[in-house]
Design a protein around this motif. Sequence first.
Motif, short mmCIF file in Angstrom:
data_model
loop_
_atom_site.label_atom_id
_atom_site.label_comp_id
_atom_site.label_asym_id
_atom_site.label_seq_id
_atom_site.Cartn_x
_atom_site.Cartn_y
_atom_site.Cartn_z
N GLN A 117 0.82 -1.22 0.00
CA GLN A 117 0.00 0.00 0.00
C GLN A 117 0.85 1.27 0.00
O GLN A 117 0.52 2.26 -0.65
CB GLN A 117 -0.92 0.00 1.22
CG GLN A 117 -2.00 1.07 1.14
CD GLN A 117 -2.92 1.04 2.35
OE1 GLN A 117 -2.68 0.30 3.29
NE2 GLN A 117 -3.96 1.84 2.32
N LEU A 118 1.98 1.26 0.72
CA LEU A 118 2.82 2.46 0.82
C LEU A 118 3.89 2.52 -0.27
O LEU A 118 4.54 3.55 -0.43
CB LEU A 118 3.50 2.50 2.20
CG LEU A 118 2.55 2.59 3.40
CD1 LEU A 118 3.33 2.44 4.69
CD2 LEU A 118 1.79 3.91 3.38
N GLY A 120 6.63 0.71 -0.28
CA GLY A 120 7.95 0.43 0.29
C GLY A 120 8.45 -0.97 -0.01
O GLY A 120 9.66 -1.22 0.01
N ARG A 121 7.53 -1.88 -0.28
CA ARG A 121 7.91 -3.26 -0.61
C ARG A 121 7.32 -3.67 -1.95
O ARG A 121 6.26 -3.18 -2.34
CB ARG A 121 7.41 -4.23 0.47
CG ARG A 121 8.12 -4.10 1.80
CD ARG A 121 7.55 -5.05 2.83
NE ARG A 121 6.12 -4.83 3.07
CZ ARG A 121 5.36 -5.61 3.81
NH1 ARG A 121 5.87 -6.68 4.38
NH2 ARG A 121 4.07 -5.34 3.98
N LEU A 122 8.02 -4.55 -2.61
CA LEU A 122 7.58 -5.08 -3.91
C LEU A 122 7.67 -6.60 -3.84
O LEU A 122 8.68 -7.14 -3.36
CB LEU A 122 8.47 -4.54 -5.03
CG LEU A 122 8.23 -5.06 -6.45
CD1 LEU A 122 6.95 -4.47 -7.02
CD2 LEU A 122 9.39 -4.71 -7.36
N VAL A 123 6.64 -7.28 -4.28
CA VAL A 123 6.67 -8.75 -4.31
C VAL A 123 6.65 -9.20 -5.77
O VAL A 123 5.95 -8.62 -6.60
CB VAL A 123 5.50 -9.37 -3.50
CG1 VAL A 123 4.15 -8.99 -4.07
CG2 VAL A 123 5.64 -10.88 -3.41
N LEU A 156 -0.50 -10.84 -4.18
CA LEU A 156 -1.18 -9.65 -3.66
C LEU A 156 -0.79 -9.41 -2.21
O LEU A 156 -0.77 -10.35 -1.41
CB LEU A 156 -2.70 -9.79 -3.73
CG LEU A 156 -3.37 -9.86 -5.11
CD1 LEU A 156 -4.84 -10.20 -4.93
CD2 LEU A 156 -3.21 -8.57 -5.87
N PHE A 157 -0.47 -8.16 -1.87
CA PHE A 157 -0.32 -7.76 -0.47
C PHE A 157 -1.70 -7.41 0.08
O PHE A 157 -2.55 -6.87 -0.63
CB PHE A 157 0.53 -6.50 -0.36
CG PHE A 157 2.01 -6.75 -0.40
CD1 PHE A 157 2.65 -7.31 0.69
CD2 PHE A 157 2.77 -6.38 -1.50
CE1 PHE A 157 4.03 -7.53 0.67
CE2 PHE A 157 4.14 -6.58 -1.53
CZ PHE A 157 4.76 -7.17 -0.44
N LEU A 164 0.31 -11.98 2.74
CA LEU A 164 0.48 -12.04 1.29
C LEU A 164 -0.30 -13.25 0.78
O LEU A 164 -0.33 -14.29 1.44
CB LEU A 164 1.97 -12.20 0.96
CG LEU A 164 2.40 -12.25 -0.50
CD1 LEU A 164 2.40 -10.85 -1.08
CD2 LEU A 164 3.79 -12.83 -0.61
N VAL A 165 -0.94 -13.11 -0.37
CA VAL A 165 -1.65 -14.25 -0.97
C VAL A 165 -1.11 -14.45 -2.39
O VAL A 165 -0.87 -13.48 -3.11
CB VAL A 165 -3.19 -14.04 -0.94
CG1 VAL A 165 -3.60 -12.78 -1.67
CG2 VAL A 165 -3.92 -15.23 -1.52
#
Length: 941
Positions: A117-118, A120-123, A156-157, A164-165
């Motif tokens: 959402q912010l 700051g992280r990427l999956v 998806l976060f 995480l899913v």
Amino acid sequence: MGLTRQYLRYGAAAVFGLIASPKGNVAYVPLRGESGRYVAVPACEHVFLWDTRRGEKVLILQGLKQEVTSLCPSPDGLHLAVGYEDGAVRVFSLLNGEAIVTFNGHKASVTALKYDQLGGRLVSGSKDTDVIVWDIINESGLYRLKGHKDAVTQVLFLREKNLLVSSGKDTLVKWWDLDTQHCFRTLVGHRTEVWGLVLVSEEKRLITGAADSELRVWDITYLQEGKDPGEPESKKSKGSLARAEETRSIDETLDIHEASEERLLRCSKAGSIMRDGRDRIVTLATDQTGRILACHGTDSILEVFYVLSEDEIHKKMERKMKKARKKARQQPEKEEEEPKSSIELSLQEEIQRVVNIKASAKIKSFDLILSPKGELKATLLLQNNTVETYALNPSAQTPQVARVSKITIGGHRSDVRTLAFSSDNIAVLSAAAESVKIWNRSTLQCIRTMECEYALCSLFVPGDRQVVIGTKTGKLQLFDLASGGLLETLAAHDGAVWSISLSPDQCGFITGGADKCVKFWEFELVKDENSAQKRLSVKHTRILQLDEDVLCVRYSPNQKLLAVSLLDCTVKIFHTDTLKFFLSLYGHKLPVLCMDIAFDGTLIATGSADRNVKIWGLDFGDCHRSLFAHTDSVMYLQFVPKSHLFFTAGKDHKIKQWDADKFQHIQTLEGHHQEVWCLAISPNGDYVVSSSHDKSLRIWERTREPLILEEEQEMQREAEYEENVAKEEQPVVAGEMQGETGLAGKKTIETIKAAERIMEAIELYREETAKLKEREAVCTVAGKEVPLPVNPVLQAYGNISPSSYVLEVFKKVKSSEVEESLLVLPFSYIPDLLTLFNEYIQVGTEVELFCRALLFLLRIHFGQITSNQMLVAVIENLKKTTISKVSEAQDMLGFNMAGLQYLKREIEAKGEVTFFADASDHFEEKKKKRKKKEKLILAVV
């Protein structure tokens, strides 16, 4: 030593004719302060940003070699994450189009990307079955999640929780707890591959799409921390409790397993929504609000659904209750409580079908954006090199779909099968199954588009004012470039016109077709029926009948000989004037698909489907050399004008340059990602243009850089070595690689080079320290100062100390490569590194970086460090310094945070006055509107 022949290098100049590659996904990006106008699309190894309103390319994000497979814009709209076929992930800035950071962790192509959402992280999910979480701010990998048994299709976060899913082709949907980095729940309710998933209704519902026509809907219930998962909710009745007890007694083991899974959330199937399509889901997605859901299969229909909010569901329930009560009053004999208990909204009522959008071709991906006014925009990336944008109002009673833009002019709808250069080297002709396009070579703009039949061969008529196209149906089409109109269509052959060749005297041309004929044509001027002026036409003069289908025809430069390639794998040479047989060139195992004759008429080169190129002498028909040219069929061959160098194009995605005198391979032009169909060389030999099955046209330009064959071979060997290094097994860390998690990064040639630079710096540090000790000893014995020779490396850095040099080298290692570089570092260098870390942290230099490196080294070399007596003092010092310095850094961060929050409060306090003024104005406007409405109602009454 004899003189070596000097060649000039050809380099990639431009990519054009491509709108979007179907391998990746399309994504809306906010640019220049506007959202819903610009879209990012994959374009082979690049990413193009198109203005959908004007149909113009506004920005190109330059890639390296690998094809783009996935795109994801950041929530702040400033960055775009791009996944590639080799598993790399690069983050680009949308302000200047430059790559900020590169993450290397996957071994196969990236299939899914998502920001939290912010931002700051990427999956990222990949075909190598792994899911990796990356830290964007620190520019490093956090961890690798392993559990899927096949390619990951979506990740998806969750917004509110640290969960995480992910879904995969192994039919599983996995829930991951990112605090503990393990999979705590697996959904196994799918019989086929899960191709997509989305979260809707404020993340209380999960919708999955598989290989059938069902959209499965799952209800998510989040459990409070510390609550016993087996404990029933307070709302449950005693009867349901009794049934639960019975179930527990039937299968206690299953219940224990379920209870352990239901630690953070409960996921139960709510039902299914049927799609119109009968094939698998290709893309399933929602807009940013989660209110609009859309999906498509392998066809050209996008199905749009509307997800009701809680308020809308409540209102709908009230209306239903009202109707039920009214019905109950009319039928008093029935119980009053019955309608209340039986009234429930079906899934189809909660997720309503809005409309189906029919695109002009098969859809490969889409993206949605809902404007504040309630208009929905859907941009579709189509299989035929097109991007379309549709608009509709989902809240209307009968939504009308309108196509608002279509980007088509920048490319062909199908593969380009023929190319030609004009005599002045400026115009390029490309022809495909539906159109002929003329391009300006310098600006790469399409200046003419003319509709034609399926084109197979082409040429510019001398004077460059008309073009001739040979088609699959056996027709010759003559186009005028000034008007863009079709002048004439001639039925030339009974089968496909496979080849066309202009006569050297420029008075006519020859064609070869699938009807076993070679036909001779001459240009003539005929009276135009529509005007008094004469126009160009062609007339058939002679015919050469052969025993097999003709695949390729070529004139010799002096026009004395005619070469014809036949389906029986031979090339026949005839005299042009008498059409008498002269030579037969046989030796290919499969038919010759292409050939060309050198400018002096002494050599003929033939390329075949047997992957070989043969060079023949035209005087006796002897084979000078057979070259294994490509790993698949040779599709096109052409000599560079006024030389014995020639280019070949193959189905192995490569273009190669050869020397027909020395029989040497000069260079390989790599860039196309699929089969190369044809190429054309400009009359001056400075430009090569090629076309491929990846829909791209590429221009290669002859540079002034000399090409030395030995250096080229050395570079090729280095590239092969680097590829092999990347394919090697990753180093194993004790206690790290077992289970569901692992290190995020992977060993690459960059990490190995970084480790080598660190080792060289430590060796220099050791040498200089040893020299310093020797100097001190000599000074003590001699009783006077002895000058120390300055190391040239340290002198280049401004006469810095050896420890400062190690610091400089370490700081230059990319943040995303620190862990992997330390992982390949031999343990013999670790004691020196720990000593230096202690020195750096004491001074307060780069505390965060060195603490991160220190903790990683302690984790991977724990056993050897703890058993080494020499390092006890160093570790003790590190313990003290790290704790104190990290505390200092924390205090400074806390102070800065408090200061920023104070400034924020001050700004908000100042802005409150204006905020309330705006709010009061808005309230007054609403009041006026309400009064007007009331007056109208009263007037009607």
